[in-house]
Design an enzyme around this catalytic site. Structure first.
Site, mmCIF file in Angstrom:
data_model
loop_
_atom_site.group_PDB
_atom_site.id
_atom_site.type_symbol
_atom_site.label_atom_id
_atom_site.label_comp_id
_atom_site.label_asym_id
_atom_site.label_seq_id
_atom_site.Cartn_x
_atom_site.Cartn_y
_atom_site.Cartn_z
ATOM 1 C CE1 TYR A 136 -3.555 2.531 0.474
ATOM 2 C CE2 TYR A 136 -4.534 1.247 1.951
ATOM 3 C CZ TYR A 136 -4.535 2.246 1.199
ATOM 4 O OH TYR A 136 -5.660 3.038 1.119
ATOM 5 C CE LYS A 164 -6.561 1.661 -2.297
ATOM 6 N NZ LYS A 164 -7.152 1.925 -1.066
#
Length: 290
Positions: A136, A164
């Site tokens: 992330y 992400k």
């Protein structure tokens, strides 16, 4: 390796007026989102107010969610925590109830911020898993940036197959796309262009209030029908610009409520939108028919 292509909706957690999770509405939302054609649901996402949920609440969300989804789309569970043992414990539980992938923030809040420290953090988690790990990149929230070079290193781990990217720096995003890893866009306002550039899919909070439009946007890009995609994007963009520059989760949840998805309630310390913000949100949703 799970294929996390397409629209992975970063799912809201519906609360009642007292801040308790309404699991009945949670299951109803799953049905609506699956019916809209989403390719995956991210349970305990940031948009689902993960920081303000207990470990027990997250575990129940994953249990109820995975059972309800029943293989109809991918299940991604966020298992982030400050304590390393808790990250692994949460991750093992999510895997045991049927998660296809796990999403974990880097070691935020005074954890190691150098590249070797971040690598060692993810390596330790990776060694405990048998499913995909989604890293992330959200430096505006964590203070930690995952460089393209670090992403390339992480991608050599057994299960670290995705990142992400919610930073909103499209240059870095395209640098990620040059690595051997697989990229999922997480910045609402760059979604169209990230998909066109080659992102495998998205983890998208804004899809909570427009799941059908999100799925259609992905379909159009996948078929290279870019003119139609851009026309649809122009209807979606005003609200995406608003939520990105405003209190994000309260904006997404209120927009979702206005369009028939959820209660609109947030859990303390988050607050509902002000009257002025509410008016701006409503105007931004007008192109979508609200």
């Amino acid at each position: 390796m799970a294929d996390l292509k397409g629209i992975n909706l970063a799912m809201q957690t519906p609360f009642d007026e007292n801040g308790a999770i309404n699991y009945s509405i949670f299951e109803d939302l799953i049905e609506k989102y699956v019916a809209a054609g989403v390719h995956g649901l991210v349970l305990g996402a940031g948009t689902g107010q993960h920081p303000y949920l207990t470990e027990a609440e997250c575990n129940r969300l994953y249990e109820v969610g995975a059972k309800r989804i029943a293989g109809r789309c991918n299940v991604i569970c966020q298992t982030s925590a400050l304590n390393m043992d808790e990250v692994i414990r949460r991750s093992r539980h999510a895997e045991s109830v049927g998660a296809d992938a796990l999403m974990v923030l880097p070691p935020y809040l005074e954890g190691p911020s150098d590249e070797q420290g971040i690598f060692d953090f993810y390596k330790a988690i990776d060694a405990e898993l048998g499913i995909d790990l989604v890293g992330y990149n959200i430096p505006q929230a964590t203070g930690i940036s995952v460089s393209p070079q670090l992403f390339e290193r992480l991608s050599q781990l057994k299960n670290f197959n995705y990142i992400k990217d919610s930073a909103g720096d499209f240059t870095v995003h395209q640098e990620y796309l040059q690595t051997s890893g697989t990229v999922l866009n997480g910045c609402d306002t760059t979604t169209l262009y990230a998909l066109m550039a080659g992102a495998r899919g998205v983890i998208w909070g804004g899809a909570n209030y427009m799941p059908s439009e999100a799925v259609e946007l992905y379909r159009l890009v996948d078929r290279k029908e870019y003119e139609q995609a851009l026309t649809l994007w122009q209807r979606m963009l005003p609200s995406l610009l608003f939520i990105w520059r405003s209190p994000y989760t309260p904006s997404v949840l209120r927009a979702a409520q206005l369009r028939g998805y959820g209660t609109g309630n947030v859990r303390s310390p988050l607050r509902k939108l002000s009257a002025d913000q509410e008016a701006q949100l409503r105007r931004s949703l007008e192109p979508l028919g609200v």
